[in-house]
Scaffold this active site. Structure first.
Site, PDB file in Angstrom:
ATOM      1  N   ASP A  69       0.944  -1.118   0.043  1.00  0.00           N
ATOM      2  CA  ASP A  69       0.153   0.030   0.081  1.00  0.00           C
ATOM      3  C   ASP A  69       0.823   1.229   0.008  1.00  0.00           C
ATOM      4  O   ASP A  69       1.898   1.173   0.583  1.00  0.00           O
ATOM      5  CB  ASP A  69      -0.837   0.035   1.165  1.00  0.00           C
ATOM      6  CG  ASP A  69      -0.092   0.025   2.588  1.00  0.00           C
ATOM      7  OD1 ASP A  69       0.050   1.137   2.985  1.00  0.00           O
ATOM      8  OD2 ASP A  69       0.295  -1.112   2.951  1.00  0.00           O
ATOM      9  N   SER A  70       0.485   2.271  -0.651  1.00  0.00           N
ATOM     10  CA  SER A  70       1.203   3.656  -0.511  1.00  0.00           C
ATOM     11  C   SER A  70       2.519   3.532  -1.119  1.00  0.00           C
ATOM     12  O   SER A  70       2.987   2.781  -2.254  1.00  0.00           O
ATOM     13  CB  SER A  70       1.008   4.386   0.747  1.00  0.00           C
ATOM     14  OG  SER A  70       1.486   5.593   0.763  1.00  0.00           O
ATOM     15  N   ALA A  71       3.426   3.870  -0.046  1.00  0.00           N
ATOM     16  CA  ALA A  71       5.038   3.409  -0.571  1.00  0.00           C
ATOM     17  C   ALA A  71       5.098   2.188  -0.896  1.00  0.00           C
ATOM     18  O   ALA A  71       6.080   1.685  -1.899  1.00  0.00           O
ATOM     19  CB  ALA A  71       5.883   4.218   0.623  1.00  0.00           C
TER      20      ALA A  71
END
Length: 313
Positions: free
Chosen positions: A146-148
Protein backbone atom coordinates in the site's frame (compact mmCIF):
# COMPACT_ATOMS: atom_id res chain seq x y z
CA UNK A 1 -21.18 8.15 -2.60
CA UNK A 2 -18.89 7.32 0.34
CA UNK A 3 -20.48 5.68 3.36
CA UNK A 4 -21.38 7.36 6.63
CA UNK A 5 -18.53 5.44 8.28
CA UNK A 6 -16.08 6.90 5.79
CA UNK A 7 -17.47 10.39 6.35
CA UNK A 8 -16.83 10.01 10.09
CA UNK A 9 -13.33 8.72 9.39
CA UNK A 10 -12.60 11.68 7.14
CA UNK A 11 -13.83 14.11 9.79
CA UNK A 12 -11.58 12.44 12.36
CA UNK A 13 -8.54 12.61 10.07
CA UNK A 14 -9.23 16.26 9.29
CA UNK A 15 -9.49 17.13 12.99
CA UNK A 16 -6.32 15.19 13.82
CA UNK A 17 -4.15 16.46 10.97
CA UNK A 18 -5.13 20.16 11.00
CA UNK A 19 -2.93 21.02 14.02
CA UNK A 20 -0.20 18.66 12.76
CA UNK A 21 -0.15 20.44 9.42
CA UNK A 22 0.30 23.77 11.20
CA UNK A 23 3.04 22.59 13.57
CA UNK A 24 4.84 20.14 11.21
CA UNK A 25 5.90 17.52 13.78
CA UNK A 26 9.26 15.80 13.66
CA UNK A 27 9.52 12.51 11.84
CA UNK A 28 10.42 10.77 15.09
CA UNK A 29 7.16 12.03 16.60
CA UNK A 30 5.14 10.78 13.63
CA UNK A 31 6.78 7.38 13.88
CA UNK A 32 5.91 7.12 17.55
CA UNK A 33 2.34 8.23 16.84
CA UNK A 34 1.95 5.58 14.15
CA UNK A 35 3.21 2.89 16.51
CA UNK A 36 0.93 4.10 19.30
CA UNK A 37 -2.13 4.06 17.05
CA UNK A 38 -1.29 0.53 15.95
CA UNK A 39 -1.88 -0.68 19.53
CA UNK A 40 -5.62 -0.44 18.93
CA UNK A 41 -5.60 -2.82 15.97
CA UNK A 42 -7.12 -6.26 16.29
CA UNK A 43 -6.16 -9.29 14.25
CA UNK A 44 -8.86 -11.27 12.46
CA UNK A 45 -9.92 -14.46 14.17
CA UNK A 46 -7.98 -17.62 13.27
CA UNK A 47 -4.99 -15.77 11.83
CA UNK A 48 -1.66 -16.71 13.43
CA UNK A 49 1.70 -14.93 13.61
CA UNK A 50 5.25 -16.25 13.55
CA UNK A 51 8.35 -14.06 13.76
CA UNK A 52 11.19 -14.73 11.34
CA UNK A 53 14.54 -13.12 10.53
CA UNK A 54 15.72 -12.73 6.94
CA UNK A 55 19.47 -12.17 7.20
CA UNK A 56 18.83 -9.90 10.18
CA UNK A 57 15.73 -8.16 8.81
CA UNK A 58 12.61 -8.53 10.96
CA UNK A 59 9.73 -10.20 9.17
CA UNK A 60 6.52 -11.97 10.12
CA UNK A 61 4.50 -14.85 8.79
CA UNK A 62 0.77 -14.08 8.88
CA UNK A 63 -1.01 -17.39 8.41
CA UNK A 64 -4.80 -17.85 8.23
CA UNK A 65 -6.08 -21.23 9.39
CA UNK A 66 -6.39 -23.61 6.45
CA UNK A 67 -4.36 -21.51 4.00
CA UNK A 68 -2.43 -23.60 1.44
CA UNK A 69 1.25 -24.02 2.18
CA UNK A 70 2.56 -23.66 -1.38
CA UNK A 71 1.34 -20.13 -2.14
CA UNK A 72 2.30 -16.89 -0.45
CA UNK A 73 1.57 -13.17 -0.40
CA UNK A 74 4.68 -10.99 0.03
CA UNK A 75 3.47 -7.77 1.65
CA UNK A 76 5.33 -4.43 1.68
CA UNK A 77 3.81 -1.88 4.04
CA UNK A 78 3.27 1.80 3.31
CA UNK A 79 4.45 4.88 5.16
CA UNK A 80 6.18 7.16 2.69
CA UNK A 81 9.41 5.11 2.89
CA UNK A 82 10.08 6.79 6.26
CA UNK A 83 7.60 5.30 8.77
CA UNK A 84 5.36 2.31 9.32
CA UNK A 85 6.27 -1.18 10.47
CA UNK A 86 4.99 -4.69 10.95
CA UNK A 87 2.92 -3.30 13.84
CA UNK A 88 1.14 -0.57 11.88
CA UNK A 89 -0.03 -2.91 9.12
CA UNK A 90 -0.48 -6.25 10.91
CA UNK A 91 -4.27 -6.06 10.99
CA UNK A 92 -4.50 -5.12 7.30
CA UNK A 93 -2.12 -7.90 6.28
CA UNK A 94 -4.07 -10.33 8.46
CA UNK A 95 -7.44 -9.63 6.91
CA UNK A 96 -5.99 -9.52 3.40
CA UNK A 97 -4.29 -12.89 3.89
CA UNK A 98 -7.50 -14.36 5.29
CA UNK A 99 -9.67 -13.01 2.47
CA UNK A 100 -7.20 -14.24 -0.15
CA UNK A 101 -6.72 -17.55 1.71
CA UNK A 102 -2.97 -17.08 1.50
CA UNK A 103 -0.17 -17.16 4.02
CA UNK A 104 1.53 -13.77 3.96
CA UNK A 105 5.10 -12.72 4.63
CA UNK A 106 5.37 -9.11 5.82
CA UNK A 107 8.79 -7.47 6.12
CA UNK A 108 10.11 -4.53 8.11
CA UNK A 109 12.28 -3.03 5.37
CA UNK A 110 14.73 -0.25 6.19
CA UNK A 111 13.46 3.35 6.17
CA UNK A 112 14.77 6.70 5.02
CA UNK A 113 16.37 9.04 5.89
CA UNK A 114 18.63 6.71 7.87
CA UNK A 115 18.57 4.19 5.01
CA UNK A 116 17.74 5.87 1.68
CA UNK A 117 17.37 4.19 -1.71
CA UNK A 118 18.17 1.43 -2.53
CA UNK A 119 17.83 0.01 1.00
CA UNK A 120 14.06 -0.63 0.86
CA UNK A 121 14.30 -2.15 -2.62
CA UNK A 122 17.25 -4.31 -1.60
CA UNK A 123 15.22 -5.60 1.36
CA UNK A 124 12.23 -6.37 -0.88
CA UNK A 125 14.53 -8.27 -3.25
CA UNK A 126 16.04 -10.11 -0.29
CA UNK A 127 12.58 -11.22 0.89
CA UNK A 128 11.49 -12.34 -2.59
CA UNK A 129 14.71 -14.30 -3.18
CA UNK A 130 14.44 -15.81 0.31
CA UNK A 131 11.00 -17.17 -0.57
CA UNK A 132 12.44 -18.77 -3.69
CA UNK A 133 15.23 -20.28 -1.59
CA UNK A 134 12.59 -21.74 0.75
CA UNK A 135 11.13 -23.64 -2.20
CA UNK A 136 8.25 -21.38 -3.20
CA UNK A 137 7.79 -21.17 -6.95
CA UNK A 138 7.70 -17.69 -8.47
CA UNK A 139 4.31 -18.45 -10.06
CA UNK A 140 2.97 -19.12 -6.53
CA UNK A 141 3.94 -15.71 -5.13
CA UNK A 142 1.86 -12.53 -5.25
CA UNK A 143 3.51 -9.26 -4.22
CA UNK A 144 1.36 -6.54 -2.67
CA UNK A 145 1.75 -3.22 -0.89
CA UNK A 146 0.00 0.00 0.00
CA UNK A 147 1.11 3.58 -0.70
CA UNK A 148 4.93 3.61 -0.68
CA UNK A 149 4.79 -0.17 -0.25
CA UNK A 150 2.74 -0.36 -3.43
CA UNK A 151 5.33 1.69 -5.27
CA UNK A 152 8.04 -0.54 -3.81
CA UNK A 153 6.19 -3.62 -5.07
CA UNK A 154 6.20 -2.16 -8.58
CA UNK A 155 9.89 -1.25 -8.29
CA UNK A 156 10.56 -4.84 -7.19
CA UNK A 157 8.99 -6.10 -10.44
CA UNK A 158 11.12 -3.73 -12.49
CA UNK A 159 14.30 -4.79 -10.69
CA UNK A 160 13.49 -8.48 -11.21
CA UNK A 161 12.81 -7.90 -14.89
CA UNK A 162 16.09 -6.07 -15.39
CA UNK A 163 17.99 -8.81 -13.54
CA UNK A 164 16.33 -11.52 -15.64
CA UNK A 165 14.92 -13.21 -12.55
CA UNK A 166 11.57 -15.04 -12.42
CA UNK A 167 8.54 -12.84 -11.95
CA UNK A 168 5.83 -13.42 -9.34
CA UNK A 169 2.40 -14.49 -10.49
CA UNK A 170 0.94 -11.01 -9.99
CA UNK A 171 1.21 -7.80 -7.99
CA UNK A 172 -1.31 -5.63 -6.13
CA UNK A 173 -0.93 -1.92 -5.43
CA UNK A 174 -3.28 -0.31 -2.90
CA UNK A 175 -3.01 3.43 -3.64
CA UNK A 176 0.59 2.91 -4.80
CA UNK A 177 3.03 5.83 -4.82
CA UNK A 178 4.18 5.70 -8.43
CA UNK A 179 5.69 9.18 -8.92
CA UNK A 180 7.76 10.88 -6.22
CA UNK A 181 8.14 14.04 -8.31
CA UNK A 182 4.73 15.39 -7.19
CA UNK A 183 4.67 18.61 -9.22
CA UNK A 184 3.88 21.83 -7.34
CA UNK A 185 0.59 22.47 -9.23
CA UNK A 186 -0.72 19.13 -7.97
CA UNK A 187 0.22 19.92 -4.38
CA UNK A 188 -1.44 23.33 -4.60
CA UNK A 189 -4.58 21.82 -6.07
CA UNK A 190 -5.10 19.35 -3.24
CA UNK A 191 -3.99 21.65 -0.44
CA UNK A 192 -7.52 23.03 -0.04
CA UNK A 193 -8.75 19.56 0.96
CA UNK A 194 -8.20 19.62 4.72
CA UNK A 195 -7.89 15.86 5.11
CA UNK A 196 -5.01 15.91 2.58
CA UNK A 197 -3.04 18.89 3.86
CA UNK A 198 -0.56 16.92 5.94
CA UNK A 199 -0.25 14.26 3.25
CA UNK A 200 0.53 16.88 0.60
CA UNK A 201 3.02 18.72 2.79
CA UNK A 202 4.92 15.70 4.05
CA UNK A 203 5.23 13.26 1.17
CA UNK A 204 7.07 15.80 -0.95
CA UNK A 205 9.81 15.85 1.72
CA UNK A 206 9.66 12.10 2.29
CA UNK A 207 10.28 11.40 -1.37
CA UNK A 208 13.46 13.48 -1.29
CA UNK A 209 14.61 11.63 1.85
CA UNK A 210 14.15 8.29 0.12
CA UNK A 211 15.68 9.21 -3.25
CA UNK A 212 18.66 10.88 -1.51
CA UNK A 213 21.20 11.63 -4.26
CA UNK A 214 19.07 10.17 -7.05
CA UNK A 215 16.66 12.28 -9.09
CA UNK A 216 13.05 11.76 -8.05
CA UNK A 217 12.32 10.68 -11.61
CA UNK A 218 14.60 7.62 -11.41
CA UNK A 219 12.48 4.67 -12.64
CA UNK A 220 13.17 2.51 -9.58
CA UNK A 221 12.11 5.41 -7.35
CA UNK A 222 9.14 6.54 -9.47
CA UNK A 223 7.87 3.48 -11.40
CA UNK A 224 5.67 5.63 -13.63
CA UNK A 225 8.88 6.86 -15.25
CA UNK A 226 9.99 3.31 -16.17
CA UNK A 227 9.47 1.21 -19.28
CA UNK A 228 6.66 -1.09 -18.16
CA UNK A 229 6.78 -3.98 -20.60
CA UNK A 230 7.08 -7.55 -19.40
CA UNK A 231 5.35 -7.19 -16.04
CA UNK A 232 2.94 -9.78 -14.62
CA UNK A 233 -0.79 -9.08 -14.11
CA UNK A 234 -1.42 -6.06 -11.89
CA UNK A 235 -4.33 -4.94 -9.76
CA UNK A 236 -4.25 -1.26 -8.84
CA UNK A 237 -6.76 0.40 -6.51
CA UNK A 238 -6.96 4.16 -6.03
CA UNK A 239 -9.40 6.81 -4.86
CA UNK A 240 -10.14 9.72 -7.17
CA UNK A 241 -9.78 12.05 -4.15
CA UNK A 242 -6.19 11.09 -3.29
CA UNK A 243 -3.09 13.17 -3.84
CA UNK A 244 -1.62 10.17 -5.67
CA UNK A 245 -4.66 9.54 -7.87
CA UNK A 246 -3.65 11.23 -11.13
CA UNK A 247 -0.18 9.68 -11.12
CA UNK A 248 -1.60 6.21 -10.52
CA UNK A 249 -4.02 6.58 -13.40
CA UNK A 250 -1.13 7.71 -15.61
CA UNK A 251 0.85 4.64 -14.54
CA UNK A 252 -2.11 2.37 -15.36
CA UNK A 253 -2.54 3.89 -18.81
CA UNK A 254 1.18 3.53 -19.52
CA UNK A 255 1.22 -0.09 -18.33
CA UNK A 256 -1.77 -0.95 -20.49
CA UNK A 257 -0.11 0.63 -23.52
CA UNK A 258 2.96 -1.52 -22.82
CA UNK A 259 0.83 -4.67 -22.95
CA UNK A 260 0.73 -5.34 -19.20
CA UNK A 261 -2.47 -7.10 -18.03
CA UNK A 262 -3.70 -4.48 -15.58
CA UNK A 263 -6.93 -3.98 -13.67
CA UNK A 264 -7.51 -0.44 -12.39
CA UNK A 265 -10.23 0.03 -9.78
CA UNK A 266 -11.10 3.64 -8.95
CA UNK A 267 -13.10 4.39 -5.79
CA UNK A 268 -15.00 7.62 -5.31
CA UNK A 269 -14.14 10.23 -2.69
CA UNK A 270 -12.09 8.09 -0.28
CA UNK A 271 -9.12 9.16 1.82
CA UNK A 272 -5.64 7.78 1.32
CA UNK A 273 -5.02 4.56 3.27
CA UNK A 274 -8.74 3.79 3.55
CA UNK A 275 -7.80 0.10 3.35
CA UNK A 276 -6.23 0.29 6.82
CA UNK A 277 -9.64 0.99 8.36
CA UNK A 278 -11.26 -2.20 7.12
CA UNK A 279 -13.02 -2.95 10.41
CA UNK A 280 -14.86 0.36 10.31
CA UNK A 281 -15.21 1.39 6.65
CA UNK A 282 -17.26 -0.81 4.30
CA UNK A 283 -15.41 0.53 1.24
CA UNK A 284 -12.21 -0.95 2.67
CA UNK A 285 -13.76 -4.39 3.02
CA UNK A 286 -15.17 -4.12 -0.49
CA UNK A 287 -11.74 -3.21 -1.87
CA UNK A 288 -10.00 -6.07 -0.05
CA UNK A 289 -12.64 -8.53 -1.28
CA UNK A 290 -11.84 -7.40 -4.81
CA UNK A 291 -8.16 -8.10 -4.15
CA UNK A 292 -9.17 -11.60 -3.07
CA UNK A 293 -11.21 -12.05 -6.25
CA UNK A 294 -8.20 -10.93 -8.31
CA UNK A 295 -5.81 -13.39 -6.66
CA UNK A 296 -8.35 -16.19 -7.03
CA UNK A 297 -8.59 -15.42 -10.74
CA UNK A 298 -4.78 -15.57 -10.98
CA UNK A 299 -4.73 -19.06 -9.44
CA UNK A 300 -7.65 -20.25 -11.54
CA UNK A 301 -5.83 -19.18 -14.70
CA UNK A 302 -2.75 -21.12 -13.58
CA UNK A 303 -4.74 -24.21 -12.59
CA UNK A 304 -6.73 -24.36 -15.81
CA UNK A 305 -5.49 -27.38 -17.80
CA UNK A 306 -3.82 -26.69 -21.10
CA UNK A 307 -5.65 -28.40 -23.97
CA UNK A 308 -3.48 -30.43 -26.32
CA UNK A 309 -2.87 -28.92 -29.72
CA UNK A 310 -4.69 -30.85 -32.41
CA UNK A 311 -2.50 -32.29 -35.12
CA UNK A 312 -2.89 -30.65 -38.51
CA UNK A 313 -3.37 -33.12 -41.32
Amino acid sequence: MPSTQHLLLKQFITAATRPLARNRPRLSTMRLAAEFLSLGQLMPWNVFLTDVKLEGMAAEWVIPAGAPLDRVLLYLHGGGYVLGSLNTHRSLVGTLAQRCNLQALAINYRKAPEYPFPAALDDALLAYRWLLQQGYQAQNIVVAGDSAGGGLALALLLALREAGEPMPAAAVGLSPWTDLVLPAPLLRRVAHEESQVLEALEIHNWGAMYAHHLPLSHPLVSPVQAELHGLPPLLIQISDAEVLGEDVMRFAAKAQAAGVPITLQVFEGLVHWWHLFWRFVPEARQALDQVAAFTQAVWETQDRPTLPVAAVA
